[in-house]
Design a protein around this motif. Structure first.
Motif, PDB file in Angstrom:
ATOM      1  N   ILE A  94     -36.842  42.782 -56.885  1.00  0.00           N
ATOM      2  CA  ILE A  94     -38.032  43.575 -57.311  1.00  0.00           C
ATOM      3  C   ILE A  94     -39.017  43.258 -56.503  1.00  0.00           C
ATOM      4  O   ILE A  94     -39.994  44.062 -55.963  1.00  0.00           O
ATOM      5  N   ASP A  95     -39.299  42.114 -55.793  1.00  0.00           N
ATOM      6  CA  ASP A  95     -40.217  41.558 -55.051  1.00  0.00           C
ATOM      7  C   ASP A  95     -40.227  42.308 -53.647  1.00  0.00           C
ATOM      8  O   ASP A  95     -41.325  42.389 -52.989  1.00  0.00           O
ATOM      9  N   ASN A  96     -39.182  42.699 -52.987  1.00  0.00           N
ATOM     10  CA  ASN A  96     -38.878  43.477 -51.970  1.00  0.00           C
ATOM     11  C   ASN A  96     -37.985  44.536 -51.997  1.00  0.00           C
ATOM     12  O   ASN A  96     -36.724  44.425 -51.618  1.00  0.00           O
ATOM     13  N   SER A  97     -38.229  45.777 -52.606  1.00  0.00           N
ATOM     14  CA  SER A  97     -37.267  46.796 -52.904  1.00  0.00           C
ATOM     15  C   SER A  97     -36.669  47.159 -51.816  1.00  0.00           C
ATOM     16  O   SER A  97     -35.724  47.736 -51.841  1.00  0.00           O
ATOM     17  N   ALA A  98     -37.248  47.157 -50.533  1.00  0.00           N
ATOM     18  CA  ALA A  98     -36.602  47.596 -49.503  1.00  0.00           C
ATOM     19  C   ALA A  98     -35.492  46.677 -49.037  1.00  0.00           C
ATOM     20  O   ALA A  98     -34.595  47.462 -48.464  1.00  0.00           O
ATOM     21  N   SER A  99     -35.015  45.689 -49.587  1.00  0.00           N
ATOM     22  CA  SER A  99     -34.132  45.151 -49.283  1.00  0.00           C
ATOM     23  C   SER A  99     -32.842  45.047 -50.427  1.00  0.00           C
ATOM     24  O   SER A  99     -31.834  44.503 -50.423  1.00  0.00           O
ATOM     25  N   ASN A 100     -32.933  45.882 -51.219  1.00  0.00           N
ATOM     26  CA  ASN A 100     -32.416  46.118 -52.453  1.00  0.00           C
ATOM     27  C   ASN A 100     -31.152  47.142 -52.188  1.00  0.00           C
ATOM     28  O   ASN A 100     -31.607  48.489 -52.309  1.00  0.00           O
ATOM     29  N   HIS A 101     -30.208  46.751 -51.713  1.00  0.00           N
ATOM     30  CA  HIS A 101     -28.735  47.693 -51.379  1.00  0.00           C
ATOM     31  C   HIS A 101     -27.812  47.693 -52.550  1.00  0.00           C
ATOM     32  O   HIS A 101     -26.905  48.127 -52.244  1.00  0.00           O
ATOM     33  N   GLY A 102     -27.966  46.908 -53.539  1.00  0.00           N
ATOM     34  CA  GLY A 102     -27.334  46.680 -54.493  1.00  0.00           C
ATOM     35  C   GLY A 102     -26.183  45.433 -54.249  1.00  0.00           C
ATOM     36  O   GLY A 102     -26.583  44.545 -53.229  1.00  0.00           O
ATOM     37  N   PHE A 103     -25.251  45.405 -54.886  1.00  0.00           N
ATOM     38  CA  PHE A 103     -24.289  44.412 -54.649  1.00  0.00           C
ATOM     39  C   PHE A 103     -22.780  44.900 -54.587  1.00  0.00           C
ATOM     40  O   PHE A 103     -22.511  46.052 -55.048  1.00  0.00           O
ATOM     41  N   ILE A 104     -21.753  44.145 -53.991  1.00  0.00           N
ATOM     42  CA  ILE A 104     -20.569  44.557 -54.058  1.00  0.00           C
ATOM     43  C   ILE A 104     -19.617  43.212 -54.779  1.00  0.00           C
ATOM     44  O   ILE A 104     -19.973  42.330 -54.619  1.00  0.00           O
ATOM     45  N   ILE A 105     -18.515  43.727 -55.611  1.00  0.00           N
ATOM     46  CA  ILE A 105     -17.911  42.905 -56.224  1.00  0.00           C
ATOM     47  C   ILE A 105     -16.393  42.581 -55.104  1.00  0.00           C
ATOM     48  O   ILE A 105     -16.032  43.618 -55.136  1.00  0.00           O
ATOM     49  N   THR A 106     -16.149  41.379 -54.830  1.00  0.00           N
ATOM     50  CA  THR A 106     -15.190  41.233 -53.978  1.00  0.00           C
ATOM     51  C   THR A 106     -14.276  40.375 -54.598  1.00  0.00           C
ATOM     52  O   THR A 106     -14.691  39.257 -55.478  1.00  0.00           O
ATOM     53  N   ASN A 107     -12.947  40.145 -54.306  1.00  0.00           N
ATOM     54  CA  ASN A 107     -11.858  39.312 -55.008  1.00  0.00           C
ATOM     55  C   ASN A 107     -11.389  38.433 -53.677  1.00  0.00           C
ATOM     56  O   ASN A 107     -10.852  38.977 -52.971  1.00  0.00           O
ATOM     57  N   PRO A 108     -11.787  37.046 -53.788  1.00  0.00           N
ATOM     58  CA  PRO A 108     -11.650  36.494 -52.733  1.00  0.00           C
ATOM     59  C   PRO A 108      -9.965  35.956 -52.401  1.00  0.00           C
ATOM     60  O   PRO A 108      -9.618  35.514 -51.430  1.00  0.00           O
ATOM     61  N   SER A 109      -9.439  36.490 -53.590  1.00  0.00           N
ATOM     62  CA  SER A 109      -7.947  35.809 -53.391  1.00  0.00           C
ATOM     63  C   SER A 109      -7.175  37.125 -53.192  1.00  0.00           C
ATOM     64  O   SER A 109      -7.663  38.182 -54.169  1.00  0.00           O
ATOM     65  N   SER A 110      -6.084  37.370 -52.692  1.00  0.00           N
ATOM     66  CA  SER A 110      -5.287  38.560 -52.731  1.00  0.00           C
ATOM     67  C   SER A 110      -4.638  38.583 -53.684  1.00  0.00           C
ATOM     68  O   SER A 110      -4.055  37.798 -54.692  1.00  0.00           O
ATOM     69  N   GLY A 111      -4.072  39.885 -54.316  1.00  0.00           N
ATOM     70  CA  GLY A 111      -3.270  39.922 -55.406  1.00  0.00           C
ATOM     71  C   GLY A 111      -3.896  40.337 -56.823  1.00  0.00           C
ATOM     72  O   GLY A 111      -4.427  41.523 -56.706  1.00  0.00           O
ATOM     73  N   ASP A 112      -3.917  39.317 -57.758  1.00  0.00           N
ATOM     74  CA  ASP A 112      -4.513  39.503 -59.089  1.00  0.00           C
ATOM     75  C   ASP A 112      -5.898  39.760 -59.067  1.00  0.00           C
ATOM     76  O   ASP A 112      -6.708  39.030 -59.275  1.00  0.00           O
ATOM     77  N   GLY A 113      -6.361  41.320 -58.933  1.00  0.00           N
ATOM     78  CA  GLY A 113      -7.846  41.598 -58.844  1.00  0.00           C
ATOM     79  C   GLY A 113      -8.375  42.077 -60.228  1.00  0.00           C
ATOM     80  O   GLY A 113      -7.656  42.501 -61.225  1.00  0.00           O
ATOM     81  N   LEU A 114      -9.457  42.118 -60.378  1.00  0.00           N
ATOM     82  CA  LEU A 114     -10.086  42.686 -61.695  1.00  0.00           C
ATOM     83  C   LEU A 114     -10.227  44.211 -61.577  1.00  0.00           C
ATOM     84  O   LEU A 114     -10.805  44.567 -60.255  1.00  0.00           O
ATOM     85  N   ASP A 115      -9.827  44.812 -62.557  1.00  0.00           N
ATOM     86  CA  ASP A 115      -9.818  46.313 -62.354  1.00  0.00           C
ATOM     87  C   ASP A 115     -10.811  46.761 -63.462  1.00  0.00           C
ATOM     88  O   ASP A 115     -10.761  46.268 -64.790  1.00  0.00           O
ATOM     89  N   PHE A 116     -11.756  47.586 -63.440  1.00  0.00           N
ATOM     90  CA  PHE A 116     -12.513  48.148 -64.355  1.00  0.00           C
ATOM     91  C   PHE A 116     -12.986  49.636 -64.276  1.00  0.00           C
ATOM     92  O   PHE A 116     -12.866  50.144 -63.245  1.00  0.00           O
TER      93      PHE A 116
END
Length: 186
Positions: A94-116
């Motif tokens: 909010i303070d610096n909207s130019a830096s807002n590219h959103g976020f990414i959800i990652t799974n640090p372990s392989s295998g059982d990931g979150l699906d939505f």
């Protein structure tokens, strides 16, 4: 962000509809580069522009340290409330909207990931939803109108040029002078 700079983030939550539960924590990383909806994929953030590493996991793609984690151990709608460093991340956008590219959800372990379900889910209520509770800035607005100082009475002979200097004040910028030359109407 379309929120006014100086606004304060009080609360943030993310609601997703899980389609495959996982006991593993998934990380949220701030993205360093913009991405184009409809063009983003596992390999590219826009048509013809590849991530540094597939899945947006490269150091040029995202901030290395996660600002939050989520765990969904159910196949239903799940809401995650963010605190501390997570709120600070949203506040920085909010303070610096130019830096807002959103976020990414990652799974640090392989295998059982979150699906939505994604933003294309047929049922609107099943789509991901980011909710922010924000207070507007306190004090004066960030862009106050200038105020023209009183000019006072001016005398001029008919057919002569009227010349004076007007001054204005604006809390957002230094004082200015506005020379004015006004010719009589013919």
């Amino acid at each position: 962000s379309s929120l006014e700079p100086g606004s304060t983030v009080d609360a943030v939550s993310l609601t997703v509809y899980g389609t495959n539960e996982s006991k593993n924590a998934c990380n949220l990383h701030a993205l360093k580069r913009p991405w184009v909806e409809g063009e983003v994929s596992w390999n590219s953030w826009a048509a013809g522009s590849n991530w540094a590493s597939p899945g947006g996991t490269g150091t040029a793609d995202r901030v290395s340290e996660p600002f939050g984690t989520i765990v969904a151990s159910t196949r239903n709608s799940v809401t995650f409330d963010f605190h501390g460093a997570s709120l600070a991340q949203f506040q920085s956008w909010i303070d610096n909207s130019a830096s807002n590219h959103g976020f990414i959800i990652t799974n640090p372990s392989s295998g059982d990931g979150l699906d939505f379900k994604s933003s294309e889910a047929t049922i609107v209520a099943d789509r991901p939803k980011l909710t922010l509770t924000v207070r507007p800035p306190t004090g004066p607005s960030t862009n106050q109108p200038p105020v023209l100082d009183a000019i006072g009475n001016q005398n001029v002979s008919e057919g002569s040029l009227l010349s004076f200097t007007a001054t204005s004040s604006d809390p957002d910028v230094p004082a200015r002078e506005h020379p004015a030359d006004i010719l009589p109407e013919e």
